[in-house]
Write an enzyme that holds these catalytic residues in place. Structure first.
Site, PDB file in Angstrom:
ATOM      1  N   TYR A   1      25.763  44.959   6.103  1.00  0.00           N
ATOM      2  CA  TYR A   1      27.064  45.621   6.026  1.00  0.00           C
ATOM      3  C   TYR A   1      27.232  46.378   4.703  1.00  0.00           C
ATOM      4  CZ  TYR A   1      28.269  42.936  10.157  1.00  0.00           C
ATOM      5  OH  TYR A   1      28.273  42.405  11.415  1.00  0.00           O
ATOM      6  N   SER A   2      26.127  46.796   4.133  1.00  0.00           N
ATOM      7  CA  SER A   2      26.134  47.396   2.804  1.00  0.00           C
ATOM      8  C   SER A   2      26.806  48.768   2.773  1.00  0.00           C
ATOM      9  CB  SER A   2      24.691  47.536   2.301  1.00  0.00           C
ATOM     10  OG  SER A   2      24.632  48.327   1.145  1.00  0.00           O
TER      11      SER A   2
END
Length: 310
Positions: free
Chosen positions: A80-81
């Protein structure tokens, strides 16, 4: 491919950032009754695709890539960067090939989550690795393996935090000179705090709110300042109490606070990985009397945009 730049032009002009990012005052009785003024530094509005501190940290690295002739940018991140998303978007806008080394080999072959799907839509090649391999992300030997696999490329560390990124974040502190007494930012890798603190004037303080637990961040910030400036810069400290269980963890306290803050100020839901933890910390510290009456405290909004300037 990106359009040709005129001689002497900044290779990042095509990204058209909004700098300096705007300041927004928030009228909140919990601050007002303590005589403290709350401002939001809206770094989330710098660029629609490279939100928050990602622009400030990526820009120096992107400029170096453009100036050295590399056509591929490789970096690292979790599933989820925001850093991966920003890098992928920058690559699309600048005509660069991007490779994202993603933590979690088990994710390969599964449907992509919205964050990784956006990376793929922007042209990023996603390379999933086991967590044991991902822990080698700073090792030169691992970088050599990646070069053999993906060819000649510029490597940017996880979160974009390196000496160049820290120097890029100095401008954030400079934009706040004379505008605040305390400049506060939520911290993942510490690069934004390291640079921001260096850009503040004497008498101003930087405050970092780690979103991960572990107590390691102070050493990381000091190491980044040594790499960027040769030694410590600025007056800063960390407030470690508000990670709420760890990265991307949302405690009941944080969920209640975020809902209440949005309702009080008629805002959309707060981004909870960074923004809500930062505002929870500042609200709690204010109620504890941590800030001198008459002072101004500024929260740097580094997460995705969650409300317009009104």
């Amino acid at each position: 491919m990106a359009p040709e730049s005129a001689p002497g032009a900044d290779p990042l002009d095509a990204l058209a950032p909004r700098l300096p990012s705007p300041l927004q005052e928030v009228e909140d009785e919990r601050f007002a009754r303590r005589g403290v003024r709350l401002l939001l530094k809206r770094d989330d509005l710098i660029h629609p695709a490279l939100a928050g501190n990602k622009w400030r940290k990526l820009a120096p690295n992107l400029r170096a890539v453009a100036e050295t002739g590399h056509r591929t940018l490789l970096t690292f991140g979790g599933a989820y960067s925001n850093h991966l998303r920003a890098t992928a978007a920058a690559g699309r806008l600048l005509g660069l090939r991007t490779v994202g080394v993603v933590r979690g080999h088990e994710l390969a072959g599964r449907p992509l989550n919205p964050s990784l799907a956006r990376c793929a839509e922007d042209g990023m090649l996603l390379h999933f690795v086991p967590r044991s391999v991902y822990r080698r992300r700073a090792e030169p030997a691992f970088h050599q393996e990646l070069h053999r696999r993906f060819g000649r490329c510029a490597v940017v560390p996880e979160g974009g935090s390196n000496a160049a990124a820290v120097r890029g974040c100095v401008l954030l502190g400079e934009e706040l000179r004379g505008r605040t007494d305390v400049a506060a930012v939520a911290c993942g890798t510490g690069g934004t705090l390291a640079g921001m603190a260096a850009g503040l004037r004497a008498g101003q303080r930087g405050l970092g709110v780690p979103v991960l637990k572990g107590g390691f961040l102070g050493g990381e910030v000091r190491a980044l300042q040594r790499a960027a400036f040769g030694g410590p810069r600025g007056d800063w400290r960390l407030e470690e109490r508000f990670h709420e269980g760890g990265y991307a963890k949302v405690s009941a306290r944080l969920a209640d606070f975020a809902e209440d803050f949005s309702a009080r100020h008629e805002l959309p839901p707060l981004e909870t990985v960074y923004v809500a933890k930062l505002l929870l910390a500042l609200t709690t510290l204010t109620e504890e009397g941590a800030f001198t009456p008459g002072s101004t405290v500024t929260a740097v909004v580094t997460g995705p945009s969650w409300s317009p300037i009104r």
